[in-house]
Design a protein around this motif. Structure first.
Motif, PDB file in Angstrom:
ATOM      1  N   CYS A  18      51.737 -31.636  46.866  1.00  0.00           N
ATOM      2  CA  CYS A  18      52.365 -31.278  48.132  1.00  0.00           C
ATOM      3  C   CYS A  18      53.227 -32.441  48.637  1.00  0.00           C
ATOM      4  O   CYS A  18      52.726 -33.542  48.853  1.00  0.00           O
ATOM      5  CB  CYS A  18      51.275 -30.949  49.153  1.00  0.00           C
ATOM      6  SG  CYS A  18      51.913 -30.703  50.812  1.00  0.00           S
ATOM      7  N   CYS A  27      49.707 -32.118  56.246  1.00  0.00           N
ATOM      8  CA  CYS A  27      50.441 -30.912  55.879  1.00  0.00           C
ATOM      9  C   CYS A  27      49.902 -29.784  56.726  1.00  0.00           C
ATOM     10  O   CYS A  27      48.695 -29.670  56.918  1.00  0.00           O
ATOM     11  CB  CYS A  27      50.237 -30.639  54.387  1.00  0.00           C
ATOM     12  SG  CYS A  27      50.540 -28.944  53.892  1.00  0.00           S
ATOM     13  N   CYS A  33      46.637 -25.259  51.535  1.00  0.00           N
ATOM     14  CA  CYS A  33      47.934 -25.508  50.907  1.00  0.00           C
ATOM     15  C   CYS A  33      47.888 -25.099  49.442  1.00  0.00           C
ATOM     16  O   CYS A  33      46.887 -25.291  48.760  1.00  0.00           O
ATOM     17  CB  CYS A  33      48.283 -26.985  51.032  1.00  0.00           C
ATOM     18  SG  CYS A  33      49.944 -27.361  50.445  1.00  0.00           S
ATOM     19  N   HIS A  37      46.721 -31.800  47.563  1.00  0.00           N
ATOM     20  CA  HIS A  37      46.700 -32.944  48.461  1.00  0.00           C
ATOM     21  C   HIS A  37      45.852 -34.006  47.774  1.00  0.00           C
ATOM     22  O   HIS A  37      44.635 -33.893  47.735  1.00  0.00           O
ATOM     23  CB  HIS A  37      46.071 -32.574  49.802  1.00  0.00           C
ATOM     24  CG  HIS A  37      46.907 -31.642  50.607  1.00  0.00           C
ATOM     25  ND1 HIS A  37      46.541 -31.202  51.851  1.00  0.00           N
ATOM     26  CD2 HIS A  37      48.112 -31.069  50.355  1.00  0.00           C
ATOM     27  CE1 HIS A  37      47.487 -30.404  52.334  1.00  0.00           C
ATOM     28  NE2 HIS A  37      48.445 -30.292  51.440  1.00  0.00           N
TER      29      HIS A  37
HETATM   30 ZN   LIG Z   1      50.289 -29.280  51.612  1.00  0.00          ZN
END
Ligand SMILES: [Zn+2]
Ligand SMILES: [Zn+2]
Length: 217
Positions: A18, A27, A33, A37
């Protein structure tokens, strides 16, 4: 191939990692996500998640009773906080950067990023801060991948021209000590006795800011 991968790591072209987490250490998708990460297990930088509680938390510019807050009061509130954490964090080592986010989105609001000169110092702070409280709230501390704050910071915000406002994905770093030299007296106000060293502390912070500005050219 390896070279290619290195050059796209943490960029928009990187389909695995990311770019927001890599660059900004936060984020908006959080654990949901679709990209990785990569939480560092050690870093000179720590993030203290959502630590700064602004006085206008519920509605920007307005207090909990719905009354407008004087922007100078808000700045004082922030600078008090900054002094406190600066002093506390300097116990663990030399601070290279101390930034507090002015962003409003949940994953960035009130985030404090502190970069120490050495990883060991960050590690000591990480251990010491875990389980502690600040202003009645538990401190949430993590190592952060951010080591280049220029990359993480919104340049438009610094020029007062960011049109994404508080929901910008880049760091909006709250400014301290923007007071003009000469003329107006330094910010002083009634303080409780425990804050007797505040003047000294403020001088330290200002000196440190100057050094940082010089370093960043
Ligand atoms: Zn992310
Ligand atoms: Zn911005």
């Amino acid at each position: 191939m390896a070279e290619h991968l290195a050059s796209i790591f943490g960029t928009e072209k990187d389909r695995v990692n990311c770019p927001f987490y890599f660059k900004i250490g936060a984020c908006r998708h959080g654990d949901r996500c679709s990209r990785l990460h990569n939480r560092p297990t050690i870093s000179p930088t720590l993030v203290l998640v959502n630590m700064y509680q602004r006085p206008d938390m519920i509605t920007p510019g307005v207090d909990a009773q719905g009354q407008p807050i004087d922007p100078r009061k808000m700045q004082e509130h922030f600078e008090d906080f900054y002094e406190d954490i600066f002093e506390e964090l300097s116990k663990f080592g030399e601070i290279e950067n101390l930034n507090v986010c002015d962003n409003l989105a949940d994953h960035m609001i009130g985030n404090v990023y502190v970069q120490f000169r050495e990883e060991d110092q960050a590690a000591a702070a990480h251990t010491a801060l875990q389980g502690r409280f600040y202003s009645g709230r538990p401190i949430v501390v993590d190592f952060s991948p951010v080591t280049d704050f220029r990359e993480a910071t919104c340049r438009q915000y610094e020029e007062n021209s960011c049109n994404r406002g508080g929901y910008c994905n880049f760091m909006h770093v709250k400014q301290i000590g923007r007071r003009k030299h000469g003329g107006s007296p330094p910010l002083r106000r009634a303080r409780s006795p425990v804050r007797e060293n505040s003047e000294e502390r403020r001088a330290k912070i200002e000196q440190w800011n100057r050094e940082r500005e010089e370093k960043q050219g």
